[in-house]
Design a protein around this motif. Structure first.
Motif, mmCIF file in Angstrom:
data_model
loop_
_atom_site.group_PDB
_atom_site.id
_atom_site.type_symbol
_atom_site.label_atom_id
_atom_site.label_comp_id
_atom_site.label_asym_id
_atom_site.label_seq_id
_atom_site.Cartn_x
_atom_site.Cartn_y
_atom_site.Cartn_z
ATOM 1 N N CYS A 497 17.727 -12.242 72.837
ATOM 2 C CA CYS A 497 16.748 -11.347 73.450
ATOM 3 C C CYS A 497 17.397 -9.969 73.535
ATOM 4 O O CYS A 497 18.150 -9.672 74.460
ATOM 5 C CB CYS A 497 16.323 -11.841 74.828
ATOM 6 N N ASP A 498 17.118 -9.167 72.533
ATOM 7 C CA ASP A 498 17.704 -7.838 72.404
ATOM 8 C C ASP A 498 16.553 -6.843 72.545
ATOM 9 O O ASP A 498 15.677 -6.783 71.683
ATOM 10 C CB ASP A 498 18.375 -7.742 71.016
ATOM 11 N N GLU A 499 16.545 -6.085 73.626
ATOM 12 C CA GLU A 499 15.389 -5.236 73.929
ATOM 13 C C GLU A 499 15.092 -4.228 72.818
ATOM 14 O O GLU A 499 13.928 -3.993 72.477
ATOM 15 C CB GLU A 499 15.619 -4.512 75.253
ATOM 16 N N GLU A 500 16.144 -3.652 72.262
ATOM 17 C CA GLU A 500 15.946 -2.668 71.189
ATOM 18 C C GLU A 500 15.313 -3.339 69.969
ATOM 19 O O GLU A 500 14.345 -2.837 69.381
ATOM 20 C CB GLU A 500 17.298 -2.054 70.812
ATOM 21 N N LEU A 501 15.851 -4.499 69.628
ATOM 22 C CA LEU A 501 15.330 -5.251 68.476
ATOM 23 C C LEU A 501 13.887 -5.681 68.735
ATOM 24 O O LEU A 501 13.014 -5.566 67.864
ATOM 25 C CB LEU A 501 16.232 -6.476 68.240
ATOM 26 N N ASP A 502 13.638 -6.155 69.920
ATOM 27 C CA ASP A 502 12.309 -6.635 70.297
ATOM 28 C C ASP A 502 11.268 -5.531 70.120
ATOM 29 O O ASP A 502 10.189 -5.752 69.544
ATOM 30 C CB ASP A 502 12.355 -7.111 71.752
ATOM 31 N N ALA A 503 11.608 -4.333 70.609
ATOM 32 C CA ALA A 503 10.664 -3.212 70.529
ATOM 33 C C ALA A 503 10.387 -2.834 69.070
ATOM 34 O O ALA A 503 9.238 -2.559 68.694
ATOM 35 C CB ALA A 503 11.227 -2.016 71.284
#
Lengths: 570, 344
Positions: A497-503
């Motif tokens: 769960c990587d916020e930058e990747l998710d976005a």
């Protein structure tokens, strides 16, 4: 007594010779000496002389190592099912041998410039050709498109996947040649739509009568289609036949009949190709390619978006503690000599991919290079991370914890071979790798079924996967896809769960401008590499084995049989 | 005898019920049939997983799934449109009423799928069994009558070699030699795979021609075991007093061997054949796979690997029923062969 022995031996030899010789006038599968399937030498367009015997029908034999489960485009699952549809069904657009899309049922591909895609991306309009028709001469109209969509998303039909049709909120059909698709949010992957059509004039009465298409006879005996060939016969486990569609709206096929034989054994497939019992095989093991080439069989690889992949699990709740450290993951990637493995075991047919988008150069730009094999560099990274062999047992440790991780995959032989190599090479840098193998249905079992991957039991998982090729879309790594009791069908078995990747993943799926999307995918690509969420083992293209009798053969990685009508038998 | 048959049949029903429960529980641990149902080579999407699990009834407790498989669900309401509210009666009638269910993978009725494969399997397996028995009788009797002769020793060696080879090895070797190499050497050659040549069509000659390699491969393995049984039982019977008496009475050797000795030696052979016959229905998994023969063995293997419970259960129960029936037939056959046996 000796006499009896001689008699028995002689009888044995004689019997084997008789058996081998008594198969008819000529060996069953041997091509006739003067090939009667060849067009007349004088002039191919000249009508045959009145006294000339009718030419023997041209039959091409293809080997499928797995039988398709259905012929319906709605219920399709698995590569063989979707691929076979291209003989007898039709896509709105096809892809050429460079994997470039071109219009087939539509007059042109919708774009923002030609007005086919609205500025907000919420409406896509397709204009159909006015000469397209089903094999029973009924015209293909916008109603067929609306019906296909409606049946796919209808909860009364047990279709295997509703994607991407479930992204469409409504379809309008202002006239028989116009299809207007409405969306709530822009669908960047709209090109993945319309891979096959269902004839409304055949199936609507079935749905009206049964309330579902689950049991429609057409699903397994599609007597009405729209491809270069018509369905003729399917004997489960044995063969399927497709004969030339004389009502085909495009250039008629040159080969009279496509005969698909289901041969599940790889070695038997090779034997059949070498013996000339088959004209086309696929997914041949790399180890068999030299034998096939010697027999005059051409081996062709076609990028299909797939790469044999190592997926790293990065989760505080599930992973081995060291796997949370990006430098440790990098050290693991640098410890394995994938290039040598591909050269020695895969015989150099494939290379090490540096990116998950390796088969999509437009999106893999700038192209990512794989981590080099550098055991000394790996050791330095592990030392710096505090993982050292303090007790001299050959395995690194930290705070009293030995560096032991699990790698799991299916039982496919080449994967087990890579596991063995990896175990040895990781041991050389002080990491103990425990290797685990499962049957595919067990390995991919979901969280609810306590599948080993989705339950978070494996530090490294291996299988072959692709983006929504040729679309670059991915979704596994979304935080919302992490499996849990509340979300048992979550697909993020890596628990990343990587916020930058998710976005970025959420952004790219809405970007209709390819240039903008390319920038987003490039950022995702770089994150994958820098944070070592994914490492490629080898490219996994479609591997075709084409027998010497076939000519005019071209393949696409998306719609493999896009030019099947142009194939011929020499 | 009638009472015996009825009693055995009733015992068989109870046995089958227990067996079905045990097998169903095992099947539930096979894996997730939905895992690999994705489009193309892709895995199944999460949304589709959830939907298919519900639509195919895999979200129900195991006991309920078993009950539906056994007795159907036409007596209870099911949720047909996915809104969570049971709205109409189910359509399954259960295996006790002849409904084997629907394949999770192909959505076809299991009975139809099995029905398509049984003839192909029987063609292959019965031919192989007949050839095996006939050749085994000839060799077994010959070896027993000429024990330790050169030919007996030669055949024994040959049979042990045959028996020691795994069927996949025999199959692939015979395919390589008689199809690939024979063609390369310019000799008439046998076909590699399938039931017929598409250029010619599915004629009787073609099917027979394509049976040569698979039948030979199967027979080589079973033939060795059968002939050893026959040899040993014939040797035992030939040393019995009644055989000596028959000889001393001056009966012709042919009558002594084929009427008096063989009939008595046949009891253990009948047991072995009786045990083997029901499994003919199950097909030959390896041989069918290698020679691409569309039989029950391949159906079983293909659907086992996809955790397709309905199909696998259907095949296993069919074989189980055949085992029960053939055991009763074998018992009846005993009584015919040996007048001393009475079931009343």
């Amino acid at each position: 007594m000796k006499r009896n022995l001689y008699v028995l031996l002689s009888l044995g030899v004689l019997a084997s010779m008789v058996l081998a010789a008594c198969g008819g006038g000529q060996p069953a599968t041997e091509a006739p000496a003067a090939n009667p399937t060849e067009p007349p030498v004088s002039n191919a367009t000249e009508p045959p002389a009145a006294t000339e015997a009718p030419a023997e029908k041209k039959v091409a034999t293809f080997i499928w190592t797995q039988e398709f489960t259905t012929l319906s485009p709605l219920y399709a699952s698995g590569w063989f099912t979707t691929t076979t549809q291209q003989f007898w069904n039709c896509w709105a657009w096809l892809y050429d041998d460079k994997n470039v899309p071109y219009p087939y049922l539509v007059t042109e591909l919708p774009t923002i410039d030609n007005g086919g895609i609205s500025a907000d991306g919420l409406t896509i309009t397709m204009h159909l050709r006015d000469d397209i028709k089903w094999s029973d001469n009924e015209p293909i109209t916008s109603e067929d498109f609306r019906f296909t969509w409606a049946m796919t998303v209808d909860p009364k039909n047990t279709v295997n996947t509703t994607y991407p049709y479930d992204q469409i909120t409504a379809i309008e059909t202002p006239d028989p040649q116009t299809v207007v698709m409405k969306f709530d949010t822009p669908l960047a992957a709209w090109l993945t739509l319309w891979k096959g059509l269902a004839p409304a004039h055949i199936l609507q009465p079935v749905y009206d009568a049964d309330g579902t298409l689950d049991n429609a006879e057409w699903n397994n005996k599609p007597t009405v289609g729209c491809g270069a060939y018509n369905f003729a016969e399917w004997e489960s486990g044995s063969f399927a036949r497709f004969v030339r569609n004389d009502n085909y709206f495009d250039t008629p096929a040159k080969i009279d009949e496509i005969f698909i034989r289901f041969v599940p054994d790889d070695t038997a497939q090779t034997a059949a190709l070498v013996a000339g019992d088959a004209d086309l095989g696929l997914f041949v093991p790399y180890s068999e390619t030299p034998k096939l080439k010697d027999a005059g069989v051409t081996i062709t690889t076609e990028p299909s978006g797939y790469n044999e992949s190592w997926f790293f699990q990065v989760s505080e709740d599930h992973s081995f503690p060291a796997m949370l450290d990006v430098n440790v993951r990098k050290a693991i990637a640098m410890s394995i000599d994938f290039a040598s493995f591909d050269r020695d075991v895969n015989l150099g047919v494939v290379q090490v991919p540096g990116s998950f988008w390796d088969a999509l150069p437009f999106y893999n730009d700038p192209a990512i290079q794989p981590y080099p094999h550098d055991p000394e560099g790996a050791k330095a990274l592990l030392d710096a991370a505090g993982w050292k062999d303090s007790n001299g047992d050959g395995t690194r440790d930290k705070d009293g914890v030995e560096f032991v991780i699990q790698h799991g995959t299916t039982t496919r032989e080449v994967r087990q071979e890579l596991q063995a190599v990896a175990q040895q090479q990781l041991a050389a840098v002080g990491i103990k790798l425990e290797i685990l193998n499962y049957d595919a249905d067990l390995f991919f079992s979901g969280y609810a079924d306590k599948g080993p991957a989705y339950s978070g039991e494996l530090d490294i998982q291996e299988w072959s996967d692709a983006p929504a090729f040729p679309d670059p879309d991915i979704y596994y790594w979304l935080c919302s896809e992490i499996p849990s009791d509340a979300n048992p069908t979550g697909s993020n078995s890596f628990y990343v769960c990587d916020e930058e990747l998710d976005a970025l993943i959420q952004l790219q799926v809405t970007q209709l401008d390819p240039a903008e999307r390319q920038k987003t995918i490039s950022k995702i690509n770089q994150i994958f590499h820098d944070k070592v969420y994914w490492v490629g083992a080898w490219q996994d293209p479609d591997v075709w084995a084409v027998g010497p009798r076939l000519s005019g053969v071209k393949f696409s990685g998306v719609s493999p049989f896009f030019n099947i009508a142009e194939w011929d038998i020499k | 005898m009638f009472q015996f048959v009825i009693r055995r049949l009733l015992q068989g029903v109870v046995l089958l019920l227990i067996l079905s429960i045990a097998l169903f529980l095992l099947m539930m641990n096979l894996g997730d049939p939905i895992a690999t149902m994705g489009s193309g080579r892709a895995l199944t999407r999460p949304e589709d997983r959830a939907r298919l699990t519900r639509q195919l009834g895999l979200d129900k407790p195991i006991a309920v799934q078993y009950l539906y498989w056994l007795a159907g669900n036409d007596w209870t309401k099911v949720d047909s449109d996915g809104d969570g509210v049971p709205d109409k009666n189910g359509t399954r009638v259960g295996i006790v009423r002849g409904d084997f269910g629907t394949s999770l993978v192909t959505r076809k009725p299991v009975s139809e799928m099995i029905g398509e494969r049984i003839p192909n399997t029987l063609i292959l397996m019965v031919a192989s069994e007949i050839i095996t028995i006939v050749f085994a009788l000839v060799i077994g009797i010959y070896s027993a009558l000429r024990q330790y002769s050169v030919l007996d020793n030669f055949l024994t060696t040959l049979l042990f070699i045959g028996y020691s080879m795994p069927v996949f090895f025999v199959s692939l070797m015979s395919m390589y030699i008689f199809a690939v190499l024979f063609k390369k050497w310019g000799l008439p050659y046998l076909p590699t795979v399938g039931m017929f040549d598409p250029q010619i069509g599915k004629t009787l000659t073609q099917v027979l021609w394509h049976m040569v390699l698979p039948v030979t491969s199967l027979s080589v393995i079973y033939f060795a075991a059968y002939s050893r049984y026959i040899r040993s039982t014939m040797l035992e019977v030939m040393s019995q007093d009644y055989i000596r008496t028959a000889r001393s009475k001056g009966l012709p050797r042919r009558q002594v061997v084929y009427v008096h000795a063989l009939k008595n030696a046949a009891l253990p052979i009948v047991t072995v054949i009786g045990l083997d016959l029901p499994f003919l229905l199950g097909g030959a998994v390896v041989t069918e796979r290698i020679f691409a023969w569309p039989g029950m063995g391949r159906l079983f293997l293909d659907h086992l690997s996809r955790a397709d419970v309905s199909v696998v259960m259907g095949i296993l129960m069919l074989v189980a029923v055949a085992v029960v029936i053939f055991q009763i037939i074998t018992d009846i056959f005993y009584a015919w062969l040996d007048p001393r046996i009475r079931y009343n």
